[in-house]
Motif scaffolding. Structure first.
Motif, PDB file in Angstrom:
ATOM      1  N   TYR A  33       0.836  -1.187   0.000  1.00 14.47           N
ATOM      2  CA  TYR A  33       0.000   0.000   0.000  1.00 14.47           C
ATOM      3  C   TYR A  33       0.878   1.247   0.000  1.00 14.47           C
ATOM      4  N   TYR A  35       0.261   5.266   1.267  1.00 13.45           N
ATOM      5  CA  TYR A  35      -0.573   6.240   1.948  1.00 13.45           C
ATOM      6  C   TYR A  35       0.181   7.556   1.955  1.00 13.45           C
ATOM      7  N   GLN A  37       0.324  11.488   4.110  1.00 12.64           N
ATOM      8  CA  GLN A  37      -0.130  12.262   5.263  1.00 12.64           C
ATOM      9  C   GLN A  37       0.366  13.686   5.107  1.00 12.64           C
ATOM     10  N   VAL A  43      -3.873  10.137   7.980  1.00 12.21           N
ATOM     11  CA  VAL A  43      -3.260   9.315   6.945  1.00 12.21           C
ATOM     12  C   VAL A  43      -4.324   8.963   5.902  1.00 12.21           C
ATOM     13  N   PHE A  45      -5.334   6.917   2.267  1.00 13.31           N
ATOM     14  CA  PHE A  45      -5.029   5.819   1.359  1.00 13.31           C
ATOM     15  C   PHE A  45      -4.839   6.327  -0.072  1.00 13.31           C
ATOM     16  N   SER A  48      -3.594   0.289  -3.368  1.00 13.38           N
ATOM     17  CA  SER A  48      -3.190  -1.026  -2.879  1.00 13.38           C
ATOM     18  C   SER A  48      -2.754  -1.876  -4.081  1.00 13.38           C
ATOM     19  N   PHE A  91       3.873   7.134   3.022  1.00 12.65           N
ATOM     20  CA  PHE A  91       4.175   5.889   3.718  1.00 12.65           C
ATOM     21  C   PHE A  91       3.862   4.699   2.825  1.00 12.65           C
ATOM     22  N   GLN A 103      -1.086  -3.979   9.160  1.00 12.47           N
ATOM     23  CA  GLN A 103      -0.228  -3.401   8.132  1.00 12.47           C
ATOM     24  C   GLN A 103       1.025  -2.846   8.805  1.00 12.47           C
ATOM     25  N   PHE A 105       4.048  -0.384   8.501  1.00 14.30           N
ATOM     26  CA  PHE A 105       4.388   0.838   7.787  1.00 14.30           C
ATOM     27  C   PHE A 105       5.890   1.061   7.775  1.00 14.30           C
ATOM     28  N   GLY A 106       6.361   1.604   6.648  1.00 10.67           N
ATOM     29  CA  GLY A 106       7.732   2.058   6.586  1.00 10.67           C
ATOM     30  C   GLY A 106       7.872   3.407   7.275  1.00 10.67           C
TER      31      GLY A 106
END
Lengths: 114, 111
Positions: A33, A35, A37, A43, A45, A48, A91, A103, A105-106
């Motif tokens: 995914y 995202y 922000q 955050v 979307f 996907s 992200f 999920q 997240f990086g």
């Protein structure tokens, strides 16, 4: 926690330029995914990706955006012609292929468009 | 699409005080997840709730899913400075299991 990495950590670009943001999920991740922000906001979307195809995208994800998994490892988000309003933290997130639902997240890439 | 509202937007507490954030929807939710984002950090998964009336605890954190599955709450007992951050509820929706985040509650803890 399965680690997702992202590069670069910060990208500064001029309006109209193309940027590529990179994500490296763990090898057994199946769902990916993106995202974004905007500073101080929630955050949102973007898109996907599953089985090398986009499975869902938001209205934010217009023709200026594209995603790829070119080498089966890296997962990239390209913005073709950046606008000032694209400035945000981006992200990458992934879901492991082990049956989990959380999920991971990086750390994010901060994109600044000037 | 489904949306969730979170209240309050901000909360300042003294260390040791309790904290609660609420997530509300006008429609019935199939599930809800909670994430924490430290200042300058990324969202980190905390929990998923699925069942009506479900209550789950993680040390000082208590998560609840309403009986009607239209609201959820996160309660922190005796806050510590390590609890500082923004707490988001999120819905898992769509075939790709995307997350739709709430507006978040920013928690600040003062000594």
């Amino acid at each position: 926690e399965p680690e997702v990495t992202q590069t670069p950590s910060h990208q500064v670009t001029q309006m109209g330029q193309e940027v590529i943001l990179r994500c490296v999920p763990i090898s057994n991740h199946l769902y990916f995914y993106w995202y974004r922000q905007i500073l101080g906001q929630k955050v949102e979307f973007l898109v996907s990706f599953y089985n090398n195809e986009i499975s869902e995208k938001s209205e934010i994800f217009d023709d200026q955006f594209s995603v790829e998994r070119p080498d089966g490892s890296n997962f990239t988000l390209k913005i073709r012609s950046t606008k000032l309003e694209d400035s945000a933290m981006y992200f990458c997130a992934a879901v492991p292929g082990t049956g989990g639902y959380e999920q991971y997240f990086g750390p994010g890439t901060r994109l600044t468009v000037t | 699409g489904q949306q969730v509202m979170q209240i309050p937007q901000y909360q300042h507490v003294q260390e040791g005080e309790d904290f609660t954030t609420y997530c509300n929807s006008s429609t019935t939710l199939s599930n809800i997840q909670w994430y924490k984002q430290r200042p300058g950090g990324h969202p980190v998964f905390l929990i998923q709730l699925v069942k009506s009336g479900e209550v789950k605890k993680q040390k000082r954190l208590t998560f609840q899913f309403g009986e009607a599955k239209k609201n959820s709450s996160l309660h922190i007992t005796a806050t510590q400075t390590t609890d500082v951050g923004t707490y988001f509820c999120a819905l898992v929706t769509g075939g790709g299991n995307k997350l739709t985040f709430g507006t978040g509650t920013q928690l600040k803890v003062e000594l």
